[in-house]
Design a protein around this motif. Structure first.
Motif, PDB file in Angstrom:
ATOM      1  N   GLU A 123       8.595   9.848   9.609  1.00  0.00           N
ATOM      2  CA  GLU A 123       8.477  10.478   8.288  1.00  0.00           C
ATOM      3  C   GLU A 123       7.032  10.844   7.963  1.00  0.00           C
ATOM      4  O   GLU A 123       6.774  11.845   7.294  1.00  0.00           O
ATOM      5  N   GLU A 124       6.097  10.017   8.439  1.00  0.00           N
ATOM      6  CA  GLU A 124       4.677  10.324   8.175  1.00  0.00           C
ATOM      7  C   GLU A 124       4.284  11.665   8.791  1.00  0.00           C
ATOM      8  O   GLU A 124       3.416  12.361   8.273  1.00  0.00           O
ATOM      9  N   VAL A 125       4.918  12.015   9.902  1.00  0.00           N
ATOM     10  CA  VAL A 125       4.604  13.308  10.534  1.00  0.00           C
ATOM     11  C   VAL A 125       4.981  14.453   9.579  1.00  0.00           C
ATOM     12  O   VAL A 125       4.226  15.414   9.419  1.00  0.00           O
ATOM     13  N   PHE A 126       6.100  14.317   8.902  1.00  0.00           N
ATOM     14  CA  PHE A 126       6.487  15.335   7.894  1.00  0.00           C
ATOM     15  C   PHE A 126       5.445  15.388   6.773  1.00  0.00           C
ATOM     16  O   PHE A 126       5.110  16.456   6.281  1.00  0.00           O
ATOM     17  N   HIS A 127       4.959  14.185   6.374  1.00  0.00           N
ATOM     18  CA  HIS A 127       3.987  14.140   5.274  1.00  0.00           C
ATOM     19  C   HIS A 127       2.709  14.877   5.657  1.00  0.00           C
ATOM     20  O   HIS A 127       2.133  15.601   4.859  1.00  0.00           O
ATOM     21  N   ALA A 128       2.278  14.641   6.893  1.00  0.00           N
ATOM     22  CA  ALA A 128       1.040  15.297   7.347  1.00  0.00           C
ATOM     23  C   ALA A 128       1.247  16.810   7.410  1.00  0.00           C
ATOM     24  O   ALA A 128       0.345  17.585   7.071  1.00  0.00           O
ATOM     25  N   SER A 131       0.830  -1.211   0.000  1.00  0.00           N
ATOM     26  CA  SER A 131       0.000   0.000   0.000  1.00  0.00           C
ATOM     27  C   SER A 131       0.862   1.259   0.000  1.00  0.00           C
ATOM     28  O   SER A 131       0.487   2.279  -0.579  1.00  0.00           O
ATOM     29  N   GLU A 132       2.016   1.198   0.650  1.00  0.00           N
ATOM     30  CA  GLU A 132       2.928   2.349   0.616  1.00  0.00           C
ATOM     31  C   GLU A 132       3.353   2.600  -0.836  1.00  0.00           C
ATOM     32  O   GLU A 132       3.381   3.736  -1.305  1.00  0.00           O
ATOM     33  N   ILE A 133       3.661   1.497  -1.541  1.00  0.00           N
ATOM     34  CA  ILE A 133       4.127   1.616  -2.926  1.00  0.00           C
ATOM     35  C   ILE A 133       2.984   2.086  -3.836  1.00  0.00           C
ATOM     36  O   ILE A 133       3.159   3.001  -4.644  1.00  0.00           O
ATOM     37  N   ARG A 158      10.617   4.419  12.332  1.00  0.00           N
ATOM     38  CA  ARG A 158      11.148   5.317  11.304  1.00  0.00           C
ATOM     39  C   ARG A 158      10.022   5.831  10.401  1.00  0.00           C
ATOM     40  O   ARG A 158       9.965   7.008  10.050  1.00  0.00           O
ATOM     41  N   ILE A 159       9.128   4.926  10.011  1.00  0.00           N
ATOM     42  CA  ILE A 159       8.040   5.304   9.106  1.00  0.00           C
ATOM     43  C   ILE A 159       7.172   6.401   9.737  1.00  0.00           C
ATOM     44  O   ILE A 159       6.875   7.409   9.105  1.00  0.00           O
ATOM     45  N   CYS A 160       6.805   6.217  10.995  1.00  0.00           N
ATOM     46  CA  CYS A 160       5.936   7.201  11.661  1.00  0.00           C
ATOM     47  C   CYS A 160       6.611   8.573  11.726  1.00  0.00           C
ATOM     48  O   CYS A 160       5.943   9.596  11.557  1.00  0.00           O
ATOM     49  N   ASP A 188       9.775   9.025  -0.133  1.00  0.00           N
ATOM     50  CA  ASP A 188       9.668   8.421   1.209  1.00  0.00           C
ATOM     51  C   ASP A 188       8.739   7.220   1.191  1.00  0.00           C
ATOM     52  O   ASP A 188       9.024   6.189   1.799  1.00  0.00           O
ATOM     53  N   GLU A 189       7.588   7.361   0.508  1.00  0.00           N
ATOM     54  CA  GLU A 189       6.588   6.277   0.522  1.00  0.00           C
ATOM     55  C   GLU A 189       7.166   5.016  -0.127  1.00  0.00           C
ATOM     56  O   GLU A 189       6.946   3.905   0.360  1.00  0.00           O
ATOM     57  N   MET A 190       7.909   5.203  -1.212  1.00  0.00           N
ATOM     58  CA  MET A 190       8.534   4.038  -1.849  1.00  0.00           C
ATOM     59  C   MET A 190       9.535   3.394  -0.875  1.00  0.00           C
ATOM     60  O   MET A 190       9.629   2.170  -0.790  1.00  0.00           O
ATOM     61  N   GLY A 191      10.265   4.233  -0.145  1.00  0.00           N
ATOM     62  CA  GLY A 191      11.215   3.732   0.860  1.00  0.00           C
ATOM     63  C   GLY A 191      10.495   2.942   1.948  1.00  0.00           C
ATOM     64  O   GLY A 191      10.970   1.884   2.374  1.00  0.00           O
ATOM     65  N   HIS A 192       9.331   3.439   2.380  1.00  0.00           N
ATOM     66  CA  HIS A 192       8.563   2.706   3.404  1.00  0.00           C
ATOM     67  C   HIS A 192       8.183   1.322   2.871  1.00  0.00           C
ATOM     68  O   HIS A 192       8.259   0.330   3.586  1.00  0.00           O
ATOM     69  N   GLY A 193       7.770   1.308   1.608  1.00  0.00           N
ATOM     70  CA  GLY A 193       7.380   0.038   0.979  1.00  0.00           C
ATOM     71  C   GLY A 193       8.551  -0.941   1.006  1.00  0.00           C
ATOM     72  O   GLY A 193       8.391  -2.098   1.386  1.00  0.00           O
TER      73      GLY A 193
HETATM   74 FE   LIG Z   1       4.339   6.028   4.206  1.00  0.00          FE
END
Ligand SMILES: [Fe+2]
Ligand SMILES: [Fe+2]
Length: 322
Positions: free
Chosen positions: A170-175, A53-55, A166-168, A83-88
């Motif tokens: 980065e998600e804070v930056f996304h939000a 889903s990240e990808i 780590r993902i969370c 970042d999202e691809m990296g999370h995937g």
């Molecule tokens: Fe993500």
């Protein structure tokens, strides 16, 4: 001569009991540890779906990279897509380790996606026709993801908990990136405000569906309860959805937007938000790859998977699956 440890001499039942004692004591389970099949299979399904889903989630925003209104916004959304691809990648590595003892490989996760055996998150089957949608994805979809993922930061499976940390972050930056776009539109022209309201109306049901249907938790047999039983997470779908409302409904209203649900209110006596249910049959159709953008995005993913086969071959030294 192989050394047989005292743990290996235990019956399956005793191993299971030891395992549950570790879980209940808050210990982390690692990839090489003994684990019941049910735990392994639940984790594989959850983490593979999360990773994929990240990808797939990078695709609706990727469409906006060339169309972002300023260079600053373009850099922001490009970094988010990356970042999202990296999370995937991070998550598929975690899933890969769990699959290895079953003789299954990471390639199979991608093949399962293409064949429809592995589902990806409902929100990423939806269109993002305006810049308002691109901002709203960052603000509310990533906002919803933060709520579900922080609930698993203390997951019993160590490699997943560490990846989520780590993902969370980065998600804070996304939000924040999404919120910045939303605030600019909310303070903008009449057309920009209308664009924003249109995006919220379009995304509302998908956001409610994001957390999944409320499960009959009393039966003790649903998947949701398995994740709670094994301390992969602590809250139910409905509790997470309520947390989302508590955090975001006041924010949505404070920037002058209207909730797309006129029945929505907070019931003081029940201590929860009352809201109109989305169409859960539609949800099932969407995640069966019958959503508005399902087929198009799967085609796109398959195409880049084939185009990038040479990278996988170069890295692994063997012929890649296409
Ligand atoms: Fe993500
Ligand atoms: Fe994100």
């Amino acid at each position: 001569m192989a050394i047989v440890t005292s743990f290996e001499r235990l019956s399956e039942e005793d191993k299971y009991q030891r395992f549950m004692e570790r879980i209940e004591a808050g210990e982390k389970i690692e990839a090489d540890d003994w684990m019941p099949d049910e735990y392994r299979m639940t984790l594989i399904k959850l983490i593979a779906m999360h990773g994929i889903s990240e990808i797939m989630g990078a695709l609706p925003e990727k469409e906006w990279v060339p169309k972002a209104p300023t260079l600053r916004r373009k850099l922001g959304i490009m970094a988010k897509v990356q970042d999202e691809m990296g999370h995937g990648q991070l998550l598929l590595r975690v899933a890969e380790d769990l699959m290895a003892p079953l003789g299954k490989t990471r390639e199979e996760i991608m093949q399962d996606l293409f064949s429809g055996n592995l589902k990806f998150h409902n929100v990423f089957h939806m269109p993002a026709p305006t810049w308002g949608d691109a901002g709203l994805i960052g603000w509310l979809v990533d906002g919803a993801a933060i709520i579900t993922q922080t609930n698993m930061l203390d997951a019993s499976y160590g490699p997943y908990a560490r990846a989520l940390k780590r993902i969370c972050a980065e998600e804070v930056f996304h939000a924040q990136h999404g919120e910045s776009i939303i605030l600019a539109l909310a303070e903008g022209t009449k057309e920009q405000k209308e664009m924003l309201q249109g995006a919220l109306n379009r995304w509302w049901d998908a956001l409610l569906m994001f957390f999944g249907p409320d499960s009959p938790s009393t039966t003790g047999t649903s998947k949701q309860d398995i994740t709670i039983k094994y301390r992969i997470r602590t809250k139910t779908n409905e509790q997470l959805r309520q947390d989302f409302f508590t955090k975001y409904v006041p924010r949505i209203l404070s920037i002058g937007l209207q909730l797309p649900d006129e029945t929505m209110h907070y019931d003081e006596t029940e201590g929860k938000w009352i809201y109109r249910q989305p169409d859960w049959n539609q949800f099932k159709e969407i995640i069966r790859n019958n959503g508005p953008k399902s087929k198009e995005r799967l085609r796109l993913r398959e195409l880049s998977y084939r185009h990038n086969a040479w990278v996988r071959e170069a890295l692994s030294g063997s012929k890649a699956t296409v």
